[in-house]
Write an enzyme that holds these catalytic residues in place. Sequence first.
Site, PDB file in Angstrom:
ATOM      1  N   HIS A 108      46.228 -30.320  22.985  1.00 53.42           N
ATOM      2  CA  HIS A 108      46.414 -29.597  21.728  1.00 53.42           C
ATOM      3  C   HIS A 108      45.162 -28.774  21.452  1.00 53.42           C
ATOM      4  CE1 HIS A 108      45.195 -29.628  17.392  1.00 53.42           C
ATOM      5  NE2 HIS A 108      46.341 -28.980  17.286  1.00 53.42           N
ATOM      6  N   ASN A 110      43.749 -25.699  18.400  1.00 54.98           N
ATOM      7  CA  ASN A 110      44.044 -24.907  17.216  1.00 54.98           C
ATOM      8  C   ASN A 110      42.769 -24.238  16.751  1.00 54.98           C
ATOM      9  OD1 ASN A 110      43.919 -25.015  13.969  1.00 54.98           O
ATOM     10  ND2 ASN A 110      45.989 -24.516  14.633  1.00 54.98           N
ATOM     11  N   ARG A 262      57.559 -21.533   8.700  1.00 58.86           N
ATOM     12  CA  ARG A 262      58.758 -21.490   9.542  1.00 58.86           C
ATOM     13  C   ARG A 262      58.881 -22.805  10.324  1.00 58.86           C
ATOM     14  NH1 ARG A 262      60.196 -19.223  14.661  1.00 58.86           N
ATOM     15  NH2 ARG A 262      62.232 -18.181  14.614  1.00 58.86           N
TER      16      ARG A 262
END
Length: 307
Positions: A108, A110, A262
């Site tokens: 992961h 970010n 979303r």
Amino acid sequence: MSTHSVRSYLLALQDRIVAALEAEDGHPFITDEWQREPGGKLEGMGRSRLLEEGNLLERGGCSFSHVKGKALPPSATQHRADLAGAPFEAMGVSLVFHPRNPYVPTVHMNVRMLAALPEGREPVTWFGGGMDLTPYYGFEADAAHFHRTNRDALAPFGADKYPRFKQWCDEYFFLKHRDEPRGIGGVFFDDFAELGFDDSFAMLRAVGDAFLPAYLPILQRRNVLPFGERERDFQAYRRGRYVEFNLVFDRGTLFGLQSGGRTESILMSMPPIVKWRYDWKPAPGTEEARLYTDFLRPRDWADWVAA
């Protein structure tokens, strides 16, 4: 402060990462661009890149989003009560790659910027992000490489950054209800602005740029290892921990859902095949048990030396 420069960097980072993984996998990522029109709870755009059922990636997503909202959600202001309810602008790149081979770890990463725009005051801007590794079968050399790459990326910004962000990562990616780390960690930081805009943004870029050097060598080393149903079964079981963390604790997931983001893009990080069992434990002495005893605990991986 230039949010345009941040946006340009993030879009280029997404392109670089996707191109590298497409070259490794041999399958193209699909591109799903979306738009939120003005007037709703959230407005802005995003570009989701996704690969499912690839040769290497069973599921992998790398998303860019740039949104504006009328009020910061609680997940963004838990440490900044004075900004609660302020309008905001947020942008970032977030990725999760779930490889097919159980010997290749899930990863992961970010990197993001968030600006609060309180009425009558100067904008308050901060950065956040990091990367962490979630192996199913542990290799000390992989853990050491991943951590050393992060340490070296952060070194120009102060000797305190890597140990501080490593500890933050160990504490953040922890399943409190199981008293268990999610993986072998990496680095994590949030609400970061202490170097000023330019240098804080430079640090963000250093972390983003370190992702491919940190992960690709591990992926390339381990993807050639043969595996069978036993390894796949354990992989599916351990993926359950990933789901639990993302849905219960992850601030990015909570921010996206609370701000009206979303849903498909927010939950793109979910693994495709997962199993849960009641109170299951691996047999002592197995490689599966070694993940728990040797890897799922905080260690100074950057200082590891082969025996």
